[in-house]
Design an enzyme around this catalytic site. Structure first.
Site, PDB file in Angstrom:
ATOM      1  N   THR B 195     -36.224 -60.437  30.330  1.00  0.00           N
ATOM      2  CA  THR B 195     -37.227 -59.397  30.492  1.00  0.00           C
ATOM      3  C   THR B 195     -37.456 -59.066  31.975  1.00  0.00           C
ATOM      4  OG1 THR B 195     -38.345 -60.274  28.549  1.00  0.00           O
ATOM      5  CG2 THR B 195     -39.557 -58.681  29.831  1.00  0.00           C
ATOM      6  N   ARG B 223     -34.467 -58.005  15.146  1.00  0.00           N
ATOM      7  CA  ARG B 223     -35.613 -58.765  15.642  1.00  0.00           C
ATOM      8  C   ARG B 223     -36.301 -57.952  16.730  1.00  0.00           C
ATOM      9  NH1 ARG B 223     -36.835 -60.800  21.122  1.00  0.00           N
ATOM     10  NH2 ARG B 223     -38.161 -62.630  20.909  1.00  0.00           N
ATOM     11  N   GLY B 225     -39.229 -58.079  19.653  1.00  0.00           N
ATOM     12  CA  GLY B 225     -39.955 -59.068  20.436  1.00  0.00           C
ATOM     13  C   GLY B 225     -41.300 -58.564  20.923  1.00  0.00           C
ATOM     14  N   ASP B 226     -41.833 -59.259  21.922  1.00  0.00           N
ATOM     15  CA  ASP B 226     -43.170 -58.950  22.408  1.00  0.00           C
ATOM     16  C   ASP B 226     -43.201 -57.759  23.357  1.00  0.00           C
ATOM     17  OD1 ASP B 226     -41.719 -60.642  24.261  1.00  0.00           O
ATOM     18  OD2 ASP B 226     -43.569 -60.743  25.431  1.00  0.00           O
ATOM     19  N   THR B 245     -43.209 -62.251  30.285  1.00  0.00           N
ATOM     20  CA  THR B 245     -41.796 -62.607  30.156  1.00  0.00           C
ATOM     21  C   THR B 245     -41.686 -64.044  29.675  1.00  0.00           C
ATOM     22  OG1 THR B 245     -39.760 -63.081  31.354  1.00  0.00           O
ATOM     23  CG2 THR B 245     -41.783 -63.106  32.647  1.00  0.00           C
ATOM     24  N   GLY B 246     -40.800 -64.253  28.704  1.00  0.00           N
ATOM     25  CA  GLY B 246     -40.622 -65.600  28.185  1.00  0.00           C
ATOM     26  C   GLY B 246     -40.310 -65.571  26.705  1.00  0.00           C
ATOM     27  N   GLY B 248     -40.831 -64.562  23.436  1.00  0.00           N
ATOM     28  CA  GLY B 248     -41.589 -63.436  22.912  1.00  0.00           C
ATOM     29  C   GLY B 248     -42.504 -63.778  21.759  1.00  0.00           C
TER      30      GLY B 248
END
Lengths: 325, 325
Positions: B195, B223, B225-226, B245-246, B248
């Site tokens: 990210t 999928r 993500g966040d 970031t990380g 999600g």
């Protein structure tokens, strides 16, 4: 009979005497609470009492069943899933059977479910063949390392869940609304009750929320709404569980469901204070409503539009199903 | 040279003397602030100093450009978009060119952008051909009544934005990581920086956030993500702008970005207090980090993992680019 405006007579805004329906539930010593909704939006008071009466009866049946399950000790997570399955099966509501049509004349369904104590959640969107989207969201929660799966990625978890042809979701009412939308060529004309949901506190004090929807009439294929967005249309933690209904984009832009929890966690608001302020202050007027329950079994069901199909029951004997105020 | 672990020597955790680079920016009387990130995760200290140095230089170039644009009066919304475009163009980071591979060996990109004062936001996911996903997210914000559009629904807004074949996003590094993932057959082995994002306060005190990503190596197609979930990986309001970031799913299950804003709004936390508590208390250890800026130009960049590629600059002369503490 097709009732385009989801209308009703105001006599259905009734509180059901709890003695007749909740005797068994309230005899339990442990407390529980459940609320469900069948959508908020433009629900005019002047027409179609039969349609409104039918929906009230569906809400009463679902809340009765859900209350009995909670009284018997079932988990909030299982009960909100079961309640939303029943609402998906009811063709009167915009989720599962009876979902609205997309711009292209198909159905694209989405759902989410969240358990409050663990913070686990699952959601699925852009579904076209799964009869009960909330069951698939539950499988995402139980079986997947992911939170939100779209289309085929979600449907790979379908297992023994029933799949149906896309036109199985068709109903006369929703086709008529789609025809009306096409003539108007505007999503602004697609207002009306959308989304079903359930929130519950079980006898162990655990909370859960679930939401399911067909979206908005005339939405473009590929539009994802607030229902499967954790924190927008669906949220549960150790303080409260929330399910929203209305103009999805407004719920997304305000993180509406999570804001209820945040006002309680960081601002010290009561459940009803937090829920009411989100609906009356954060969301635009006319955009919808939400149902919420807290860890004490308090229930709040505010809305800022004409009406919201909703019902609530608890172990103290509350039992009601309403459309307007 | 392929550096699978995004490694570096610790000497690159440096603070750049501001006099040399920010003289023009800091001569402006009006205040502004900008932070960017290039992903958080497993960034070991022992290897590949060349790779880390290259990434630090990219961050310095982007933050310098962004700071100059803010100093010249450009809006936070325009500047975060521009900064993320530059990070997407840098093959070293997992967004746009250089995005990781899905399980199927393709690329599925997602991005979001949000303006704080108005609360307007746009996001796009399941993108396969748009060179700069954040530009498409901006078009969703500007041109669509919706917040989140997937795949072709989003790409219908592409207009004059450049489209590329999916394999244009390929890089040697990401293909090697995909091969490693296939051998391990586990997403647990797909850790590493993911990210990119930017948050900014412009000279009018307005805030904005933008985030873009290729997701995680080996993610299943479908999928989400966040990053495109407003309130999870991206948020902006009148108090703060946040980009995460990380991992999600952890950001989604905690509504991480919105929680920073909520702690400030309802709990009275400072920006750094709110951001740090979200990263250190709400998110699981090792799951990632975030960058945040408030309406006073304060910047916070906490993370709970080995490192986070990040940079910050403001009108007071701050100018730094870091990987580890």
């Amino acid at each position: 009979m097709v009732c385009l405006n989801d209308n009703d007579s105001s006599s259905l805004n009734r509180r059901i005497p709890q003695q007749a329906t909740c005797a068994t539930m309230s005899s339990m010593s442990k407390t529980w609470a459940i609320a469900i909704h069948g959508g908020a939006g433009v629900i005019e008071r002047s027409l179609c009492p039969e349609a409104a009466d039918l929906r009230i009866r569906v809400l009463e049946a679902v809340i009765t069943s859900a209350g009995a399950h909670l009284a018997s000790g079932q988990s909030a997570l299982d009960v909100v899933e079961h309640a939303v399955v029943q609402l998906e099966e009811a063709a009167e509501f915009n989720a599962g059977k009876g979902a609205v049509f997309t711009a292209e004349g198909r159905h694209e369904l989405e759902a989410a479910i969240m358990e409050g104590r663990s913070g686990t959640c699952g959601a699925a969107c852009l579904l076209t063949t799964v009869r009960n989207p909330v069951r698939l969201a539950r499988r995402v929660l139980d079986q997947s390392p992911h939170v939100l799966l779209a289309g085929q990625a979600a449907e790979q978890l379908v297992g023994d869940l029933e799949q149906v042809p896309n036109d199985w979701f068709d109903t006369e009412l929703r086709r008529a609304q789609w025809s009306q939308w096409k003539q108007a060529s505007s999503e602004a004309d697609a207002r009306g009750p959308a989304t079903v949901g359930a929130v519950a506190m079980d006898i162990n004090g655990h909370l859960a929320a679930a939401t399911s929807t067909g979206g908005r009439t005339g939405k473009p294929s590929g539009r994802i709404g607030d229902t499967p967005m954790i924190g927008a249309g669906t949220w549960a933690d150790e303080r409260c569980a929330v399910s929203g209904t209305g103009h999805g984009e407004a719920f997304m832009a305000t993180a509406a469901a999570h804001t209820v929890a945040a006002r309680m966690a960081y601002g010290g608001d009561s459940l009803d204070g937090a829920a009411s302020r989100v609906v009356q202050e954060a969301l635009p007027p006319g955009s919808g409503g939400l149902i919420a329950v807290d860890a004490h079994g308090e229930i709040s069901m505010p809305f800022n539009c004409e009406g919201m199909y909703r019902a609530a029951a608890d172990s103290k004997g509350r039992f009601e199903a309403k459309i307007w105020t």
